[in-house]
Write a protein that holds these residues in place. Structure first.
Motif, PDB file in Angstrom:
ATOM      1  N   LEU A   1       0.826  -1.211   0.000  1.00 23.53           N
ATOM      2  CA  LEU A   1       0.000   0.000   0.000  1.00 23.53           C
ATOM      3  C   LEU A   1       0.861   1.263   0.000  1.00 23.53           C
ATOM      4  N   VAL A   2       0.302   2.346  -0.531  1.00 20.54           N
ATOM      5  CA  VAL A   2       0.875   3.673  -0.398  1.00 20.54           C
ATOM      6  C   VAL A   2       0.341   4.265   0.899  1.00 20.54           C
ATOM      7  N   GLY A   3       1.206   4.879   1.695  1.00 18.32           N
ATOM      8  CA  GLY A   3       0.775   5.375   3.000  1.00 18.32           C
ATOM      9  C   GLY A   3       1.164   6.801   3.268  1.00 18.32           C
ATOM     10  N   LEU A   4       0.367   7.455   4.070  1.00 18.34           N
ATOM     11  CA  LEU A   4       0.590   8.847   4.478  1.00 18.34           C
ATOM     12  C   LEU A   4       0.196   8.916   5.950  1.00 18.34           C
ATOM     13  N   ALA A   5       1.064   9.478   6.798  1.00 19.15           N
ATOM     14  CA  ALA A   5       0.757   9.527   8.230  1.00 19.15           C
ATOM     15  C   ALA A   5       1.193  10.854   8.814  1.00 19.15           C
ATOM     16  N   CYS A   6       0.483  11.304   9.829  1.00 16.24           N
ATOM     17  CA  CYS A   6       0.862  12.553  10.503  1.00 16.24           C
ATOM     18  C   CYS A   6       0.257  12.599  11.891  1.00 16.24           C
ATOM     19  N   ASN A   7       0.851  13.418  12.726  1.00 13.41           N
ATOM     20  CA  ASN A   7       0.297  13.639  14.063  1.00 13.41           C
ATOM     21  C   ASN A   7       0.741  14.981  14.613  1.00 13.41           C
ATOM     22  N   PRO A   8      -0.036  15.571  15.515  1.00 10.19           N
ATOM     23  CA  PRO A   8       0.415  16.773  16.221  1.00 10.19           C
ATOM     24  C   PRO A   8       1.455  16.372  17.273  1.00 10.19           C
ATOM     25  N   SER A   9       1.947  17.299  18.057  1.00 10.12           N
ATOM     26  CA  SER A   9       2.831  16.924  19.170  1.00 10.12           C
ATOM     27  C   SER A   9       2.535  17.879  20.329  1.00 10.12           C
ATOM     28  N   HIS A  10       3.499  18.676  20.736  1.00 12.27           N
ATOM     29  CA  HIS A  10       3.262  19.690  21.761  1.00 12.27           C
ATOM     30  C   HIS A  10       3.444  21.065  21.140  1.00 12.27           C
ATOM     31  N   ALA A  11       2.717  22.049  21.593  1.00 13.62           N
ATOM     32  CA  ALA A  11       2.765  23.395  21.013  1.00 13.62           C
ATOM     33  C   ALA A  11       4.105  24.054  21.293  1.00 13.62           C
ATOM     34  N   TRP A  12       5.000  23.929  20.333  1.00  9.13           N
ATOM     35  CA  TRP A  12       6.345  24.483  20.455  1.00  9.13           C
ATOM     36  C   TRP A  12       6.681  25.408  19.286  1.00  9.13           C
ATOM     37  N   VAL A  13       5.868  25.398  18.228  1.00 10.53           N
ATOM     38  CA  VAL A  13       6.222  26.055  16.963  1.00 10.53           C
ATOM     39  C   VAL A  13       5.250  27.208  16.694  1.00 10.53           C
ATOM     40  N   ALA A  14       5.801  28.379  16.377  1.00  6.11           N
ATOM     41  CA  ALA A  14       4.952  29.530  16.046  1.00  6.11           C
ATOM     42  C   ALA A  14       4.522  29.438  14.582  1.00  6.11           C
ATOM     43  N   PRO A  15       3.281  29.825  14.286  1.00  5.14           N
ATOM     44  CA  PRO A  15       2.890  29.907  12.871  1.00  5.14           C
ATOM     45  C   PRO A  15       3.683  31.014  12.182  1.00  5.14           C
ATOM     46  N   GLU A  16       3.900  30.876  10.873  1.00  5.89           N
ATOM     47  CA  GLU A  16       4.576  31.925  10.104  1.00  5.89           C
ATOM     48  C   GLU A  16       3.819  33.245  10.305  1.00  5.89           C
ATOM     49  N   GLY A  17       4.566  34.282  10.653  1.00  8.16           N
ATOM     50  CA  GLY A  17       3.949  35.588  10.886  1.00  8.16           C
ATOM     51  C   GLY A  17       3.508  35.779  12.325  1.00  8.16           C
ATOM     52  N   GLY A  18       3.621  34.733  13.136  1.00  8.74           N
ATOM     53  CA  GLY A  18       3.234  34.826  14.536  1.00  8.74           C
ATOM     54  C   GLY A  18       4.459  34.860  15.426  1.00  8.74           C
TER      55      GLY A  18
END
Lengths: 334, 334
Positions: free
Chosen positions: B133-150
């Motif tokens: 199979l072709v697979g794609l996976a993702c997950n959040p983690s802990h809030a450590w990263v600022a959004p661009e422009g933030g």
């Protein structure tokens, strides 16, 4: 500067396309997207693209009256053969089936094959969010971008678009970006204006970093974000190319054979139905997504597409802005 | 430098985990991933993680004998509640159902809920490609990263992983990267060594660019690739958070409440079956993917995971490399 009504924009686009031989159905689908682009001041995908529609047709690289055919290779996949027409009508033909499949199974995919492509993906993603679905779309283009660590064009500018419906907001959360550092049009613009481009946009034919737009157009563009953007571009080649039995960007460029037409390839769209995923907590889950968006806005970050939505409101109030030269040139197509 | 056999590595990890109270099933699933990480010289996800397993358990932030429960909210979605255990056993419980659904419907999704997470996603993606199979996976983690422009932490380091099976090659095409500019561990390493970090990794608590690792750890990390990486990070928050009725990185960090345990959240995995997509041209389609890979290699670009696979071959020949200090410290856990 001309400001024209939505009706006038539709009428202008439709008249041009029909006069050059596009069928009624192809014309309507094309008009929807170029007017939406112009309305959102997304000029690179606005009325300006009518020139490409006509020149691609004149180059014999698109079928003006193609009728897409819809196939269902499996319960959660719909495949639309564009039969050599532009992608827009194929997307419109596949969308109701994608919607039905996503709502029945929770997740579904739409593969568009053998389409000529210039559409911004946000138009399609927005249509998916309007059905209450989460959407993801991507496609290859022409081999203009070198992989990270390489020196020759191999990947396309391979856009990736994503949309999240916002039940209590007029505008969905949508992003749509090229996996190249910039759009090819930005480099062409610098060439026309004889301005140097910033470092990081591309390399020359010898594989060396260059700020000369001409040298980069004859060399290779670079992916955004180094090896990560390069990996994403490769993923898009794979899942919107060989996975769906369609062309990679290199194969698409070979097919073009110097005619400089819109690329001919496939497109993959994945739709997910929140109702099946949210375990009955839809309202709370959508509210928590809004908390995320507010967390971005509160610290001064923009939501993607925000600029486009602001332009849409301006167009609604003032009419659709069409620069004088564009308006004049479009009239010449009549 | 110690070189130990795979059996010894398994035995060491299993003994440590069982002695601290993990159930047999949790222990086996955890051992599989930390030994795979060590074998591939992916040290940040290798045996070193046993310390986190133990400290997370001691902090009361993971259920040592959790038994995942498998749900099927729709025909193409499987949802596994990890019931507060580590993600690995939940993934293993969901994989056969994901496989069956992807092969029946063409595309399917696995949502893991309420899991404690430290696993590298490539381990799971590789298991998916082994099923063809072709697979794609993702997950959040802990809030450590600022959004661009933030200027404030909001997103996690939100990894994204993708895999493509290669029927005639031992090793699949897999990438697995954080959507932050670098891993948090890289910044922590610079702090320990009292070295400045490169520009672009993070900002201080006032939102200003900083090369001081301490200031960035107390400020915010930055996404890779500017607004595009930031958009991807937001997408992962949404589809592996609210979409699957689970926590965002900000909610996960709040739940952690300073205990510095492994993050607790969800994970989304999408699997696609090439057989349903490739319209009967499987062999030609896989061959065209190989042409793409060869096009990368021919110009000196690496395939993602290449370094890991080279390490795997070394481990196969020489045994698994465990640095002396790590080996010594692990023995202290017994």
């Amino acid at each position: 500067m001309a400001y024209i009504s939505t009706d006038e924009a539709y009428s202008l686009a439709e008249t041009i396309l029909k006069q050059h031989g596009f069928s009624d159905r192809q014309t309507r689908a094309l008009t929807d997207t170029v007017v939406a682009g112009q309305r959102d001041e997304c000029h690179s995908h606005g009325l300006y693209r009518l020139f490409n529609c006509v020149s691609t047709l004149n180059a014999g690289k698109v079928v003006a009256d193609a009728e897409p055919t819809v196939h269902e290779p499996s319960s959660a996949i719909v495949r639309v053969d564009a039969n050599g027409g532009f992608s827009q009508l194929a997307f419109q033909a596949g969308l109701p089936v994608l919607n039905e499949k996503a709502k029945r199974h929770g997740i579904a995919a739409l593969a568009i094959n053998r389409c000529v492509h210039f559409s911004a993906l946000w138009v399609e993603i927005e249509a998916i969010t309007e059905l209450g679905l989460v959407g993801l779309a991507c496609n290859p283009s022409h081999a203009w971008v070198a992989p990270e660590g390489g020196s020759k064009p191999l990947f396309g500018t391979n856009p990736l678009a994503f949309g999240w419906p916002r039940p209590n907001d007029e505008f969905p959360f949508i992003f749509d970006f090229a996996t190249s550092a910039v759009a090819r049009g930005d480099i062409e613009l610098h060439r026309r204006e004889q301005r140097a481009i910033p470092e990081g946009w591309g390399i020359n034919a010898e594989g060396q970093p260059s700020t000369d737009p001409e040298a980069v157009l004859n060399g290779a563009m670079l992916p955004f974000g180094g090896h990560k953007g390069s990996a994403l571009a490769a993923m898009i080649e794979l899942i919107a190319g060989p996975l769906i039995n369609d062309l990679t960007s290199e194969e698409s460029l070979a097919y073009d054979d110097g005619s400089n037409a819109s690329p001919y390839h496939g497109e993959l769209i994945i739709a997910m139905d929140p109702k099946h995923f949210m375990a009955g907590n839809d309202e709370a889950c959508f509210a928590r997504a809004e908390t995320l968006f507010q967390g971005m806005l509160d610290q001064g970050a923009r939501l993607p597409s925000q600029r486009r939505y602001e332009a849409r409101e301006r167009s609604r109030n003032d009419g659709i802005h069409v620069p004088d030269t564009l308006y004049h040139d479009l009239k010449q197509l009549l």
